[in-house]
Design a protein around this motif. Structure first.
Motif, PDB file in Angstrom:
ATOM      1  N   ALA A  46     -57.011 -55.399  64.054  1.00  0.00           N
ATOM      2  CA  ALA A  46     -57.958 -56.256  63.136  1.00  0.00           C
ATOM      3  C   ALA A  46     -58.699 -57.067  63.953  1.00  0.00           C
ATOM      4  O   ALA A  46     -58.435 -57.639  65.067  1.00  0.00           O
ATOM      5  N   ARG A  47     -59.759 -57.424  63.497  1.00  0.00           N
ATOM      6  CA  ARG A  47     -60.884 -58.408  64.275  1.00  0.00           C
ATOM      7  C   ARG A  47     -60.764 -59.745  63.726  1.00  0.00           C
ATOM      8  O   ARG A  47     -61.260 -59.820  62.381  1.00  0.00           O
TER       9      ARG A  47
ATOM     10  N   ALA B  75     -51.459 -54.952  65.843  1.00  0.00           N
ATOM     11  CA  ALA B  75     -50.145 -54.657  65.215  1.00  0.00           C
ATOM     12  C   ALA B  75     -50.287 -55.787  64.138  1.00  0.00           C
ATOM     13  O   ALA B  75     -50.627 -56.982  64.466  1.00  0.00           O
ATOM     14  N   ALA B  76     -49.617 -55.388  62.907  1.00  0.00           N
ATOM     15  CA  ALA B  76     -49.567 -56.105  61.743  1.00  0.00           C
ATOM     16  C   ALA B  76     -48.484 -57.566  61.858  1.00  0.00           C
ATOM     17  O   ALA B  76     -47.590 -57.048  62.754  1.00  0.00           O
TER      18      ALA B  76
ATOM     19  N   ASP C 157     -52.358 -54.196  57.285  1.00  0.00           N
ATOM     20  CA  ASP C 157     -52.950 -52.620  57.247  1.00  0.00           C
ATOM     21  C   ASP C 157     -52.487 -52.297  55.920  1.00  0.00           C
ATOM     22  O   ASP C 157     -51.642 -51.547  55.694  1.00  0.00           O
ATOM     23  N   GLU C 158     -53.387 -52.759  55.209  1.00  0.00           N
ATOM     24  CA  GLU C 158     -53.145 -52.320  53.470  1.00  0.00           C
ATOM     25  C   GLU C 158     -54.102 -51.294  52.905  1.00  0.00           C
ATOM     26  O   GLU C 158     -53.969 -50.749  51.716  1.00  0.00           O
ATOM     27  N   LEU C 159     -55.131 -51.348  53.474  1.00  0.00           N
ATOM     28  CA  LEU C 159     -56.239 -50.342  52.881  1.00  0.00           C
ATOM     29  C   LEU C 159     -56.372 -48.850  53.867  1.00  0.00           C
ATOM     30  O   LEU C 159     -56.107 -48.909  54.883  1.00  0.00           O
TER      31      LEU C 159
ATOM     32  N   GLU D  10     -57.486 -57.700  57.776  1.00  0.00           N
ATOM     33  CA  GLU D  10     -57.470 -56.213  57.472  1.00  0.00           C
ATOM     34  C   GLU D  10     -57.649 -55.452  58.839  1.00  0.00           C
ATOM     35  O   GLU D  10     -58.702 -55.792  59.591  1.00  0.00           O
ATOM     36  N   MET D  11     -56.691 -54.739  59.260  1.00  0.00           N
ATOM     37  CA  MET D  11     -56.857 -53.743  60.257  1.00  0.00           C
ATOM     38  C   MET D  11     -57.646 -52.430  59.847  1.00  0.00           C
ATOM     39  O   MET D  11     -57.334 -51.926  58.883  1.00  0.00           O
TER      40      MET D  11
END
Length: 639
Positions: free
Chosen positions: A518-519, A580-581, A635-637, A503-504
């Protein structure tokens, strides 16, 4: 608008989208045992019940299909069936309902094709593509139909010439539609009928163009057929020469490239292109070439590359179109030399000029840029991290799931243009349920190979989940096939990721401090069996870039503040930040050394049969073995 869609291969089958995975298969909703009062559904929603009629296989305005979709008005009739506007009575969403002609719906070959196509169509999700909702059968009428989102707008063919499109609008429209078709191609389907008739303009705007009617979409297996066989499919004025039988009928994504260029040309001219007539005339006009003298640069050069009559000389993919437009994904760049902390920032670039990595202030941040964006290797070696994991070994068992896993694992090395792992195998009341992860150039064919492997064991297949299988460009196939030929066994796993999705969020430190990134974490296990190794970055476009060239470079990175953390026992953690996703992959090669960037990290166009032989010879000499992991930044949250 024409109805170019068809039924599934199993009567009373409904395909529902499931957010990117294989749509689950379920029977249509039957009438409840205790019928509700006339005109009221079991949910309490009123509608006009369907009255008995002589033409029972035709729908009418007012019908409610499967107690869900009410038919509101007739829109059009075409060679494949009829199109209606409808509404989902439980959500009030406007939908388009496309009903197949009974004669087509009764053909078992068409049914088989559309069962496979439904899995692709309901997975298509892109702003430039009309979203498919469901493929179903109405149990009372027996009609087979497909439901898509309803786009309120004009058909492109009806507005040609009404408004002059300037160069930026034309380029923007081309980029948008190319990105949409790229998404379809990466799921294994080509449209084959890109024309103004199959482009809708939401709110009448060229910058909101949407592609419709994937019903004659054909998967990338050259041996598969469409609903009209191996012959012509599409509008005569807009199809590629190979669709007319020229150039050995070599149909593929490049065919959509040709047709899309003609659509943009028609918009620029304000009228349909004149490439029709008889088949002979149509072929001759294409061989003579298309006059683009009225087009301005840079669009003229892009269209010329898209409209080469010979498919071998044409842009072969939408990726290539986007690259030429300057709107494609950036190529990955990874460090080519051991990272050393200099007194001032150091910038190194790949030979292709794509990105850089930075080292400065005593803290290293090695960066790689793939289609997913800029990935910066983070610092810090403190804190516990998940250990590298192996796929769970299957205990001796005669269970259907264990047998199916073994059978699928055996067949996977033969599935071309793929790198797949079985992540789950379960025995359920309905049969074996499998989940896989990795990449595949032709997901539909890969999924079929998995199902066939299970069926040969005598077990039935309840479901095959490809939600974690990323599509990959055709340009990557030669390298995937070469790496798969030296694939390590599951018992010697050295490379793993603790999860498939990262997650980003807004990072507090590192290269992207204060930014959304995102890590990610890679786990590396180096036992005494590993004499030397190299790591390479991969992206779904087939680009390969060196990350860690050998064990000596890796050792140089084992310092405080560097991206490699020694966890003891031969286990290491590599931390990376991505801004970036998207999907990214890592390739691990182990052996006695001699890994050559010039051999492994070649450009996609350089991976010829001669390259594959050189790679195989070097791998055999060095005892190389390959492992690969793929993961996705999402990047959903809320951030």
């Amino acid at each position: 608008m024409t109805d170019d869609n068809g039924p599934p291969d199993d009567d009373r089958t409904v395909f529902m989208p499931s957010g990117g995975g294989t749509p689950p298969i379920a029977p249509p909703i039957p009438a409840p045992p205790a019928a509700p009062p006339p005109g009221v559904t079991s949910l309490g929603t009123s509608f006009a019940p369907m009255a008995p009629r002589l033409d029972g296989d035709r729908i009418q305005v007012g019908d409610v299909l499967n107690h869900i979709f009410e038919v509101k008005r007739f829109i059009a009739r075409g060679g494949m069936g009829e199109v209606f506007e409808g509404v989902n009575i439980t959500s009030d969403e406007r939908v388009a309902i496309k009903v197949m002609l009974p004669a087509l719906a009764a053909d078992p070959n068409i049914q088989a094709m559309f069962r496979k196509e439904a899995k692709t169509l309901t997975r298509l999700s892109h702003p430039a593509l009309v979203q498919y909702r469901v493929l179903a059968q109405e149990p009372q009428l027996g009609v087979l139909y497909i439901v898509t989102e309803f786009v309120d707008g004009a058909n492109l063919s009806d507005v040609l010439g009404r408004e002059k499109a300037d160069l930026p609008t034309l380029i923007g429209m081309l980029r948008c539609l190319a990105e949409g078709l790229r998404a379809a191609h990466m799921l294994g389907a080509i449209h084959r009928d890109i024309s103004p008739d199959n482009v809708l303009l939401e709110d009448g705007r060229l910058d909101r163009a949407r592609i419709i009617d994937f019903g004659i979409a054909k998967d990338l297996d050259p041996g598969s057929k469409t609903i009209i066989g191996d012959g012509f499919a599409g509008k005569l004025s807009y199809v590629a020469p190979e669709q007319l039988g020229d150039f050995d009928r070599e149909v593929g994504p490049w065919s959509d490239v040709y047709s899309l260029a003609l659509v943009i040309l028609a918009v620029a001219r304000g009228r349909n292109v004149d490439l029709g007539g008889s088949f002979v005339d149509a072929i001759d006009k294409r061989r003579k070439g298309i006059d683009l003298s009225e087009m301005d640069e840079p669009l003229r050069g892009v269209l010329a590359a898209m409209l080469a009559a010979n498919p071998a000389e044409r842009l072969r993919s939408m990726d290539a179109v986007l690259d030429l437009l300057g709107g494609g994904a950036a190529a990955p760049v990874l460090p080519r030399e051991p990272v050393k902390p200099p007194p001032t920032p150091l910038v190194a670039t790949k030979p292709n000029g794509a990105l850089k990595y930075y080292v400065g202030g005593g803290v290293a941040a090695a960066a790689l840029l793939g289609t997913v964006g800029f990935i910066a290797f983070g610092g810090g070696g403190g804190g516990a991290a998940p250990e590298a994991t192996k796929p769970a070994a299957v205990a001796p068992s005669v269970s259907a799931a264990a047998t199916a896993r073994a059978a699928v694992t055996t067949v996977l090395p033969t599935v071309g243009c793929s790198w797949l792992d079985v992540t789950q195998a379960l025995t359920t009341a309905d049969g074996v349920t499998l989940a896989l992860a990795g990449v595949a150039g032709q997901p539909i064919q890969a999924e079929a190979a998995v199902s066939q492997a299970v069926q040969k064991t005598g077990a039935s297949v309840a479901s095959v989940d490809f939600a974690e299988v990323a599509p990959i460009a055709a340009e990557a196939c030669s390298s995937l096939d070469a790496f798969r030929a030296i694939r390590s066994s599951d018992t010697t796993t050295h490379l793993a990721v603790p999860q498939r999705h990262f997650e980003m969020s807004k990072l507090s430190d590192g290269e992207y401090a204060g930014k959304i990134a995102a890590r990610t974490v890679l786990n590396l296990t180096l036992g005494t069996d590993v004499k030397d190794f190299a790591l390479y970055g991969l992206d779904p476009k087939g680009i390969i870039s060196p990350l860690i060239e050998n064990a000596a470079m890796f050792k140089a990175m084992e310092k405080p503040g560097f991206p490699v953390a020694d966890l003891g026992g031969g286990k290491y953690r590599i931390q990376a930040d991505a801004d970036a996703a998207g999907w990214s992959g890592i390739l691990l090669l182990t052996g006695t050394g001699g890994f050559s960037d010039d051999l492994v990290a070649t450009g996609a166009g350089a991976r010829s049969p001669e390259w594959r032989k050189r790679f195989a010879d070097a791998a055999a000499k060095g005892g190389w073995r390959a492992e690969m992991v793929w993961f996705k930044m999402v990047d959903e949250l809320p951030n």
